[in-house]
Motif scaffolding. Structure first.
Motif, PDB file in Angstrom:
ATOM      1  N   THR A 139     -48.947 -20.016 -16.578  1.00  0.00           N
ATOM      2  CA  THR A 139     -48.066 -21.078 -17.075  1.00  0.00           C
ATOM      3  C   THR A 139     -47.826 -20.952 -18.582  1.00  0.00           C
ATOM      4  OG1 THR A 139     -50.092 -22.375 -17.123  1.00  0.00           O
ATOM      5  CG2 THR A 139     -48.584 -22.806 -15.314  1.00  0.00           C
ATOM      6  N   VAL A 140     -47.977 -19.735 -19.097  1.00  0.00           N
ATOM      7  CA  VAL A 140     -47.807 -19.531 -20.539  1.00  0.00           C
ATOM      8  C   VAL A 140     -46.345 -19.782 -20.957  1.00  0.00           C
ATOM      9  CG1 VAL A 140     -47.309 -17.031 -20.368  1.00  0.00           C
ATOM     10  CG2 VAL A 140     -48.402 -17.952 -22.419  1.00  0.00           C
ATOM     11  N   TYR A 182     -56.412 -15.467 -22.338  1.00  0.00           N
ATOM     12  CA  TYR A 182     -55.495 -16.320 -23.094  1.00  0.00           C
ATOM     13  C   TYR A 182     -55.246 -17.588 -22.290  1.00  0.00           C
ATOM     14  CZ  TYR A 182     -51.111 -17.259 -25.737  1.00  0.00           C
ATOM     15  OH  TYR A 182     -50.104 -17.795 -26.519  1.00  0.00           O
ATOM     16  N   VAL A 183     -55.450 -18.733 -22.896  1.00  0.00           N
ATOM     17  CA  VAL A 183     -55.212 -20.008 -22.209  1.00  0.00           C
ATOM     18  C   VAL A 183     -54.160 -20.821 -22.964  1.00  0.00           C
ATOM     19  CG1 VAL A 183     -57.570 -20.095 -21.296  1.00  0.00           C
ATOM     20  CG2 VAL A 183     -57.060 -21.294 -23.394  1.00  0.00           C
ATOM     21  N   GLU A 184     -53.434 -21.617 -22.210  1.00  0.00           N
ATOM     22  CA  GLU A 184     -52.519 -22.599 -22.793  1.00  0.00           C
ATOM     23  C   GLU A 184     -52.646 -23.831 -21.912  1.00  0.00           C
ATOM     24  OE1 GLU A 184     -48.391 -21.378 -23.331  1.00  0.00           O
ATOM     25  OE2 GLU A 184     -47.779 -23.491 -23.280  1.00  0.00           O
ATOM     26  N   SER A 185     -53.089 -24.921 -22.486  1.00  0.00           N
ATOM     27  CA  SER A 185     -53.375 -26.104 -21.675  1.00  0.00           C
ATOM     28  C   SER A 185     -52.958 -27.354 -22.434  1.00  0.00           C
ATOM     29  CB  SER A 185     -54.877 -26.162 -21.363  1.00  0.00           C
ATOM     30  OG  SER A 185     -55.184 -27.288 -20.584  1.00  0.00           O
ATOM     31  N   ALA A 198     -65.069 -24.051 -18.881  1.00  0.00           N
ATOM     32  CA  ALA A 198     -65.541 -23.127 -17.838  1.00  0.00           C
ATOM     33  C   ALA A 198     -65.006 -21.715 -18.089  1.00  0.00           C
ATOM     34  CB  ALA A 198     -65.092 -23.620 -16.458  1.00  0.00           C
ATOM     35  N   ILE A 199     -63.746 -21.632 -18.519  1.00  0.00           N
ATOM     36  CA  ILE A 199     -63.138 -20.317 -18.767  1.00  0.00           C
ATOM     37  C   ILE A 199     -63.761 -19.656 -19.997  1.00  0.00           C
ATOM     38  CG2 ILE A 199     -60.978 -19.145 -19.369  1.00  0.00           C
ATOM     39  CD1 ILE A 199     -59.534 -21.298 -17.647  1.00  0.00           C
ATOM     40  N   ASP A 213     -53.380 -21.256 -26.967  1.00  0.00           N
ATOM     41  CA  ASP A 213     -52.194 -21.870 -27.561  1.00  0.00           C
ATOM     42  C   ASP A 213     -52.388 -23.384 -27.483  1.00  0.00           C
ATOM     43  OD1 ASP A 213     -49.680 -23.027 -28.068  1.00  0.00           O
ATOM     44  OD2 ASP A 213     -48.605 -21.297 -27.257  1.00  0.00           O
ATOM     45  N   ASN A 214     -52.568 -23.999 -28.644  1.00  0.00           N
ATOM     46  CA  ASN A 214     -52.928 -25.426 -28.711  1.00  0.00           C
ATOM     47  C   ASN A 214     -51.774 -26.273 -29.248  1.00  0.00           C
ATOM     48  OD1 ASN A 214     -54.887 -27.487 -28.399  1.00  0.00           O
ATOM     49  ND2 ASN A 214     -55.398 -27.420 -30.581  1.00  0.00           N
TER      50      ASN A 214
END
Ligand SMILES: *Cc1c(COP(=O)(O)O)cnc(C)c1O
Length: 421
Positions: A139-140, A182-185, A198-199, A213-214
């Protein structure tokens, strides 16, 4: 040179200062007082200016920096991570902004860049090499997906996309070649909330870097470094700039990573101009007050939309009905004004009629400014690890600082147009 603020009992913070001997910017560690976020946003990065009582930093339009002697020049050049000897490597104006942002984030050091995409490019370029594997959230933000598919893969970096709801299951996707997760949340367009702790735990157990990405939260609503992330990415074009008048980004990292990031920024030449740095810092000072208003108005309108017969689902993690709500509550301290809506099945023509006629919602990408915005979205076009299967069209709303009563009246007239079309 002194920095503002009492140096009483406190804790280590990073400050930039202007070294008058070197006539250049230098970086020091000092002790600052404890304070809450809103106080910190006001006080962070306020360099003392010996020549004037100005509250705000001077805007330095600088390429060349002159040195009084060869010795001073050589000394400055040997301290390239602490002292800027050339405009591309930083100016007192960019340094003031970097100090302020870093203090708010709680990372080790920030690099400001010419856009959010530049910040992401710098961070990926600094740590990924040919043969490495990158785990990218499905979902980036979609230009990042294009960067991966069109550029990184050409450089021999393998990119695989993972389900944003993978949680601790990320461990099974990590291979010996995996260098970064890489996370985007919440996720772009569809706002899935990731189980970031957890990740990051799974990534660090395998020695893998984790970048986030914040932009949606800003450091005020999600503290990246309290969640064990190594690299924080932000588009300052959104909430920090806050007035739809600049494009900029920032990378903030932990201590072991900052030199690689600074070097990559300098080599790629992603430095922002001084006027934009000034505007970003000016926007930042009012961020907490604006963000709170965006959240309050956004929640009022999201709840109102959730009760409408034309709406199938509202995609907003701060609503208690949202599937991501429990994790959002656990990890985040607020929400802004950006969320999605899934409409009940209806023609494109009807959606266009609804959107085209809005008085207060401009049709345009980006968000984080003072004005409300809307766009139709197509999440199904940007998913490969998961499928987006909503039965109706999706729309993304950004709730600005207008009065909510006027916005709701506008939305209500929009639904009349939708039904009439
Ligand atoms: C806008 C945005 C970016 C890119 O930022 P630019 O400043 O436009 O380059 C990256 N991530 C997210 C989540 C964004 O909204």
């Amino acid at each position: 040179m002194m920095v503002h603020g009492p140096n009483g009992a406190g804790y280590p913070i990073r400050r930039w200062t202007v070294d008058t001997d070197l006539s250049a910017v230098t970086w020091i560690l000092t002790i600052g007082p404890r304070m809450k976020d809103r106080t910190r946003v006001v006080s962070a990065g306020r360099l003392e200016n010996p020549k004037s009582g100005s509250v705000n930093p001077p805007v330095h339009h600088t390429s060349t920096v002159l040195f009084p002697t060869v010795e001073a020049y050589l000394k400055a050049r040997s301290k390239s991570f602490e002292v800027s000897i050339y405009g591309r490597l930083g100016t007192p104006t960019s340094a003031a902004l970097e100090t302020a942002l870093c203090e708010i984030e709680g990372g080790f050091r920030t690099l400001v860049t010419s856009s959010g995409m530049a910040a992401i490019t710098v961070a990926l370029g600094a740590f990924l090499s040919s043969g490495d594997h990158l785990l990218m959230v499905d979902t980036v933000y979609d230009p990042v997906r294009s960067l991966c598919d069109r550029v990184l893969t050409r450089m021999g970096i393998r990119v695989s996309y993972y389900d944003p709801l993978v949680g601790a299951g990320i461990a099974e996707l990590i291979t010996r070649e995996t260098r970064m997760v890489y996370v985007e949340s919440p996720g772009s367009l569809t706002f899935e909330v990731q189980d970031v702790p957890a990740i990051s735990h799974a990534a660090h157990q395998r020695g893998v870097l984790i970048a986030m990405d914040n932009t949606w939260s800003t450091p005020l609503n999600f503290n990246v470094f309290n969640h064990d992330i190594d690299i924080s990415l932000q588009s300052l074009s959104k909430y920090v700039g806050g007035h739809s008048d600049l494009v900029m980004g920032a990378v903030t990292t932990t201590e072991p990573l900052h030199r690689d990031v600074r070097r990559m920024g300098a080599l790629l030449g992603t430095c922002p101009g001084p006027d934009d740095c000034f505007l970003a810092q000016r926007g930042m000072r009012t961020l907490p007050a604006r963000l709170r208003q965006h959240q309050d108005s956004g929640l009022t309108i999201a709840s109102w939309l959730a009760g409408r017969p034309e709406v199938s689902r509202v995609l907003h993690p701060a609503l208690s009905s949202d599937p991501g709500h429990a994790i959002w509550r656990r990890d985040f301290s607020g929400a802004g004004g950006l969320f999605g809506v899934v409409l009940k099945p209806v023609s494109d023509r009807a959606v266009h009629a609804m959107l085209d006629g809005y008085e207060h919602f401009g049709i345009g990408v980006s968000w984080g400014g003072f004005e409300s915005l809307v766009i139709p979205t197509s999440p199904e076009r940007y998913r490969t690890a998961t499928a987006w299967t909503a039965d109706g069209p999706t729309v993304r709303y950004y709730i600005g600082l207008e009065d909510v009563d006027d916005l709701i009246a506008d939305l209500e007239r929009g639904f009349n147009r939708l039904r009439a079309a």
